[in-house]
Motif scaffolding. Structure first.
Motif, mmCIF file in Angstrom:
data_model
loop_
_atom_site.group_PDB
_atom_site.id
_atom_site.type_symbol
_atom_site.label_atom_id
_atom_site.label_comp_id
_atom_site.label_asym_id
_atom_site.label_seq_id
_atom_site.Cartn_x
_atom_site.Cartn_y
_atom_site.Cartn_z
ATOM 1 N N TRP A 127 0.845 -1.200 0.000
ATOM 2 C CA TRP A 127 0.000 0.000 0.000
ATOM 3 C C TRP A 127 0.882 1.253 0.000
ATOM 4 C CZ3 TRP A 127 -5.285 0.606 -0.262
ATOM 5 C CH2 TRP A 127 -5.783 1.894 0.014
ATOM 6 N N LYS A 128 0.598 2.177 -0.923
ATOM 7 C CA LYS A 128 1.415 3.382 -1.079
ATOM 8 C C LYS A 128 0.861 4.523 -0.226
ATOM 9 C CE LYS A 128 3.711 1.199 -4.270
ATOM 10 N NZ LYS A 128 5.014 0.568 -3.924
ATOM 11 N N SER A 129 1.765 5.333 0.305
ATOM 12 C CA SER A 129 1.328 6.459 1.137
ATOM 13 C C SER A 129 0.456 7.427 0.350
ATOM 14 C CB SER A 129 2.546 7.186 1.705
ATOM 15 O OG SER A 129 3.376 7.693 0.665
ATOM 16 N N GLU A 130 0.702 7.547 -0.962
ATOM 17 C CA GLU A 130 -0.062 8.478 -1.791
ATOM 18 C C GLU A 130 -1.529 8.088 -1.923
ATOM 19 O OE1 GLU A 130 2.712 6.957 -2.709
ATOM 20 O OE2 GLU A 130 4.221 8.545 -2.948
ATOM 21 N N TRP A 131 -1.872 6.846 -1.583
ATOM 22 C CA TRP A 131 -3.244 6.384 -1.745
ATOM 23 C C TRP A 131 -4.147 6.788 -0.587
ATOM 24 C CZ3 TRP A 131 -1.722 0.667 -3.229
ATOM 25 C CH2 TRP A 131 -1.046 0.693 -4.466
ATOM 26 N N GLY A 132 -3.585 7.301 0.514
ATOM 27 C CA GLY A 132 -4.400 7.730 1.650
ATOM 28 C C GLY A 132 -4.809 6.559 2.529
ATOM 29 N N GLY A 133 -5.981 6.678 3.173
ATOM 30 C CA GLY A 133 -6.464 5.627 4.043
ATOM 31 C C GLY A 133 -5.724 5.509 5.360
ATOM 32 N N TYR A 134 -5.032 6.582 5.768
ATOM 33 C CA TYR A 134 -4.287 6.565 7.019
ATOM 34 C C TYR A 134 -5.223 6.714 8.219
ATOM 35 C CZ TYR A 134 0.522 6.849 5.219
ATOM 36 O OH TYR A 134 1.725 6.567 4.636
ATOM 37 N N LEU A 135 -4.881 6.050 9.302
ATOM 38 C CA LEU A 135 -5.523 6.283 10.589
ATOM 39 C C LEU A 135 -4.746 7.409 11.257
ATOM 40 C CD1 LEU A 135 -7.479 5.553 12.902
ATOM 41 C CD2 LEU A 135 -5.801 3.838 13.635
ATOM 42 N N ASN A 136 -5.363 8.587 11.318
ATOM 43 C CA ASN A 136 -4.705 9.779 11.839
ATOM 44 C C ASN A 136 -5.261 10.166 13.202
ATOM 45 O OD1 ASN A 136 -2.972 10.258 9.635
ATOM 46 N ND2 ASN A 136 -4.595 11.294 8.492
ATOM 47 N N PHE A 137 -4.373 10.627 14.088
ATOM 48 C CA PHE A 137 -4.735 11.106 15.416
ATOM 49 C C PHE A 137 -4.395 12.590 15.519
ATOM 50 C CE2 PHE A 137 -3.889 6.612 15.736
ATOM 51 C CZ PHE A 137 -4.940 6.143 16.512
ATOM 52 N N PHE A 138 -5.228 13.339 16.255
ATOM 53 C CA PHE A 138 -5.110 14.795 16.281
ATOM 54 C C PHE A 138 -4.873 15.315 17.689
ATOM 55 C CE2 PHE A 138 -7.828 13.475 12.806
ATOM 56 C CZ PHE A 138 -7.257 14.118 11.722
ATOM 57 N N ASP A 139 -4.076 16.384 17.790
ATOM 58 C CA ASP A 139 -3.908 17.043 19.076
ATOM 59 C C ASP A 139 -4.994 18.103 19.246
ATOM 60 O OD1 ASP A 139 -3.173 19.339 17.631
ATOM 61 O OD2 ASP A 139 -1.023 19.095 18.026
ATOM 62 N N GLU A 140 -4.914 18.858 20.340
ATOM 63 C CA GLU A 140 -5.975 19.823 20.648
ATOM 64 C C GLU A 140 -6.034 20.984 19.671
ATOM 65 O OE1 GLU A 140 -2.355 20.883 23.237
ATOM 66 O OE2 GLU A 140 -3.348 19.091 22.401
#
Length: 246
Positions: free
Chosen positions: A186-199
């Motif tokens: 799976w390529k990073s350019e394809w998206g689908g990342y599980l992202n976490f956010f700060d405040e």
């Protein structure tokens, strides 16, 4: 491995559980690479890609969540599916919550016996037994969890899940998990990342949907699944759910 519901479900015996526990407790989240025995992982990937009749789940702003099964999904044209993605995207553009992805509701399918010989029925039993729950307890430190809910998901090109925290008014969710079963390269350019956010809304951590990786994180945490781009050649396959208290 058999093509029927008998899954030889095995974790990777070489996992360093004490080290993984230290890493998890420092951040409240972890991505465990090579989580399963490779034979188990490859079998489950084949099940999702070749043996699963996908429904569709979506939410468009305040309209609330919707889910339809395979037969209803098949009745939708490509134009209608695209329109759903666009409408959900427009709601997100106005600051509303939304998602679109393919889904196989494993718990409902198990209880209602949609397909009694489907391998995901047996997988759900494994996720609610040792060694999986034991691994969750040992790594997370949350000893109270006694059961796991699960759904199979495929984020096809154009699909996404916007920022949320997994809190639920009914379910005692303690630890969320994502077992990634998409293609190994799976390529990073394809998206689908599980992202976490700060405040401040910055991405604090992002996990690529790496084949045979197990993401775990404490609930609640603000997170999303980033948009899978239209030119991605395949979908992002995973088993997702929560380990829960009684």
């Amino acid at each position: 491995m058999n093509s029927d519901q008998n899954i030889d479900f095995r974790l990777n015996p070489d996992l360093d559980l004490p080290a993984l526990a230290r890493q998890f407790r420092a951040a409240g989240r972890i991505q465990i690479r090579d989580a399963l025995d490779i034979g188990t992982a490859e079998f489950l990937r084949s099940v999702l890609q070749n043996r699963t009749n996908w429904g569709l789940a979506w939410q468009i702003g305040a309209e609330g969540p919707r889910a339809i099964r395979y037969a209803e999904t098949q009745a939708l044209s490509d134009a209608e599916k695209l329109a759903l993605c666009q409408k959900a995207g427009e709601a997100v553009g106005k600051g509303e919550y939304g998602f679109v992805y393919e889904q196989y509701a494993m718990l409902t399918a198990y209880l209602e016996q949609w397909d009694p010989t489907h391998p995901l029925n047996r997988l759900l039993e494994h996720l609610n037994d040792q060694p999986f729950l034991g691994l969750v307890r040992q790594i997370s430190g949350v000893q109270s969890v006694i059961k796991a809910e699960a759904q199979a998901t495929c984020f096809a090109p154009g699909h996404f899940l916007t920022e949320h925290d997994d809190l639920h008014s009914r379910d005692p969710r303690r630890v969320a998990y994502v077992l990634n079963l998409t293609i190994p390269d799976w390529k990073s350019e394809w998206g689908g990342y599980l992202n976490f956010f700060d405040e401040h809304g910055n991405i604090e951590a992002g996990f690529r949907p790496m084949f045979n990786s197990l993401n775990m994180f404490l609930v609640p945490q603000r997170h999303s699944v980033s948009h899978v781009v239209p030119f991605a050649p395949v979908g992002r396959y995973a088993i997702t759910g929560w380990a829960m208290d009684p």
